[in-house]
Design an enzyme around this catalytic site. Structure first.
Site, PDB file in Angstrom:
ATOM      1  N   ASP A 227       0.821  -1.215   0.000  1.00 50.97           N
ATOM      2  CA  ASP A 227       0.000   0.000   0.000  1.00 50.97           C
ATOM      3  C   ASP A 227       0.856   1.267   0.000  1.00 50.97           C
ATOM      4  O   ASP A 227       2.011   1.241   0.413  1.00 50.97           O
ATOM      5  CB  ASP A 227      -0.870   0.054   1.266  1.00 50.97           C
ATOM      6  CG  ASP A 227      -2.034  -0.903   1.198  1.00 50.97           C
ATOM      7  OD1 ASP A 227      -2.045  -1.782   0.313  1.00 50.97           O
ATOM      8  OD2 ASP A 227      -2.944  -0.774   2.041  1.00 50.97           O
ATOM      9  N   HIS A 368       3.890  -2.247   3.007  1.00 48.01           N
ATOM     10  CA  HIS A 368       3.889  -0.853   2.529  1.00 48.01           C
ATOM     11  C   HIS A 368       5.172  -0.575   1.763  1.00 48.01           C
ATOM     12  O   HIS A 368       6.251  -0.746   2.314  1.00 48.01           O
ATOM     13  CB  HIS A 368       3.766   0.101   3.717  1.00 48.01           C
ATOM     14  CG  HIS A 368       2.477  -0.054   4.452  1.00 48.01           C
ATOM     15  ND1 HIS A 368       2.294  -1.019   5.409  1.00 48.01           N
ATOM     16  CD2 HIS A 368       1.298   0.590   4.322  1.00 48.01           C
ATOM     17  CE1 HIS A 368       1.051  -0.940   5.868  1.00 48.01           C
ATOM     18  NE2 HIS A 368       0.424   0.028   5.222  1.00 48.01           N
TER      19      HIS A 368
HETATM   20 ZN    ZN Z   1      -2.679   3.387   3.146  1.00 40.98          ZN
END
Ligand code: ZN
Length: 408
Positions: A227, A368
């Protein structure tokens, strides 16, 4: 010794050169969520010290002030997004600072700076427009904006007004008084500028040779998802995936797609998948259906412009879903099964261990690609998952595996 020096010089020169190209642009980013607040901040890094210092000071100040105030409110949100335009002559950066809290008090303001590369000075609007065109320009603004409250401000634009943004086509002015903000856009054909704004956007060819992975429904599968990118670390992650011959899914932010056009192309070319993670990481479940739609659709269009296809999956920001989001989109909404908290201040080894502790067939892992440590973590993780017999697949392939298994 001499050779080493020479090599070092070449390396430095190379870094300098690549630092100028579009695909190596850098961004700064803070994304945090805790019980009381959600913070999402993005800003450009220009590699010009004077600008970067100014932008980062402003960000730090805003962040600290928000942190101080946040304790008084529950569920407050700070979102800072930007536009960045640059050519040989100037750098123009606008930050849009948006805050909201549980009482639904929403505030938004825009702050811009324009830096002139040759003189190393910040420019005012007046510096961009020829003296002889100035009155004509002011009259055009007055025609567009006849709100009495702003007459005085329009008259004083010549002073030290710097709140404007630039693109290849437009000049946009942001004016505010105590009650409201107005935004006025002008086509550059209407307003001739002193400084030339050249069209320099290159359109790349459509993606032709996409890598295709074979999936095996008899083997356990894991979907790695990333993400908040793309960022300067995404390419490193793609290199590792390529070396290990596995694929993953990247939930990207629409506002970064143009800046990281090459990275977006590489994701698709390498057989990985792109998902939608909103336009600028606003807390989606707190927006109106209309605003949610705009966050999602703008991102869909940006991605399609580069890859030729619309993403299938949406991951709502902060993992928060409600009916307004469900009503705003036909995309498949996907959260995750394993959250190793790679964004926290922990070692890559710890991240890997947290994943291995919960690993099982069909699980979706949240990672991430805006953290350097995540690069190291997946470097360690992938061989360990392979050892355990897992294949690493995209979300689309995970669905395909489930379909194939049902058929057998
Ligand atoms: Zn996010």
């Amino acid at each position: 010794m001499i050779t080493i020096k020479k090599y070092l010089l070449i390396t430095i020169f190379f870094i300098f050169l690549t630092g100028c190209t579009k695909s190596n642009e850098k961004i700064g980013m803070i994304i945090e969520k805790n019980k009381t607040s959600a913070i999402s901040i993005h800003y450009p890094i220009t590699n010009i010290k004077k600008i970067d210092q100014k932008v980062q000071n402003y960000i730090q100040q805003t962040y600290q002030n928000f942190k101080k105030e946040e304790k008084q409110y529950l569920q407050s949100e700070l979102n800072i997004d930007y536009t960045y335009f640059s050519n040989q002559e100037l750098h123009n950066i606008c930050l849009t600072i948006y805050t909201s809290n549980y009482k639904d008090l929403k505030k938004e303001k825009t702050e811009c700076i324009t830096y002139h590369t040759k003189t190393k000075k910040y420019l005012y609007l007046k510096d961009l427009i020829e003296q002889k065109d100035w009155m004509n320009f002011i009259n055009t603004i007055k025609r567009k904006q006849n709100n009495q409250d702003f007459q005085q401000q329009i008259d004083s634009l010549s002073e030290k007004f710097s709140n404007f943004s630039l693109t290849n086509e437009n000049l946009t002015i942001f004016m505010k008084n105590s009650e409201k903000t107005i935004t006025l856009s002008f086509n550059l054909k209407e307003i001739p500028l002193k400084i030339e704004i050249k069209e320099n956007k290159k359109k790349e060819e459509a993606i032709s040779q996409q890598v295709d992975f074979l999936i095996d429904p008899t083997k356990p599968a894991i979907a790695l998802t990333f993400d908040d990118g793309p960022t300067q670390y995404t390419q490193e992650i793609l290199e590792i995936l390529k070396k290990e011959n596995v694929s993953a899914t990247f939930f990207v932010l629409g506002n970064k797609v143009d800046m990281f056009e090459d990275t977006i192309q590489k994701i698709v070319k390498s057989g990985s998948e792109i998902g939608n993670h909103s336009y600028n990481h606003k807390w989606l479940s707190r927006l109106s259906t209309e605003e949610i739609k705009s966050q999602i659709d703008k991102t869909q269009e940006k991605i399609k412009n580069i890859t030729g296809i619309y993403p299938r999956y949406l991951r709502p920001t902060y993992g928060s879903i409600n009916n307004r989001i469900r009503n705003a989109t036909d995309l498949n909404i996907v959260l995750w099964d394993i959250d190793p908290k790679d964004w926290k201040n922990q070692s890559p080894e710890k991240t890997v261990q947290r994943i291995l502790d919960k690993i099982d067939d069909g699980k979706i892992v949240l990672l991430h690609d805006n953290h350097k440590k995540t690069v190291k973590a997946i470097q360690l993780l992938i061989p360990k998952l392979k050892e355990k017999g897992y294949q690493m697949v995209t979300l689309s392939d995970m669905e395909e595996i489930q379909i194939l298994r049902k058929m057998n």
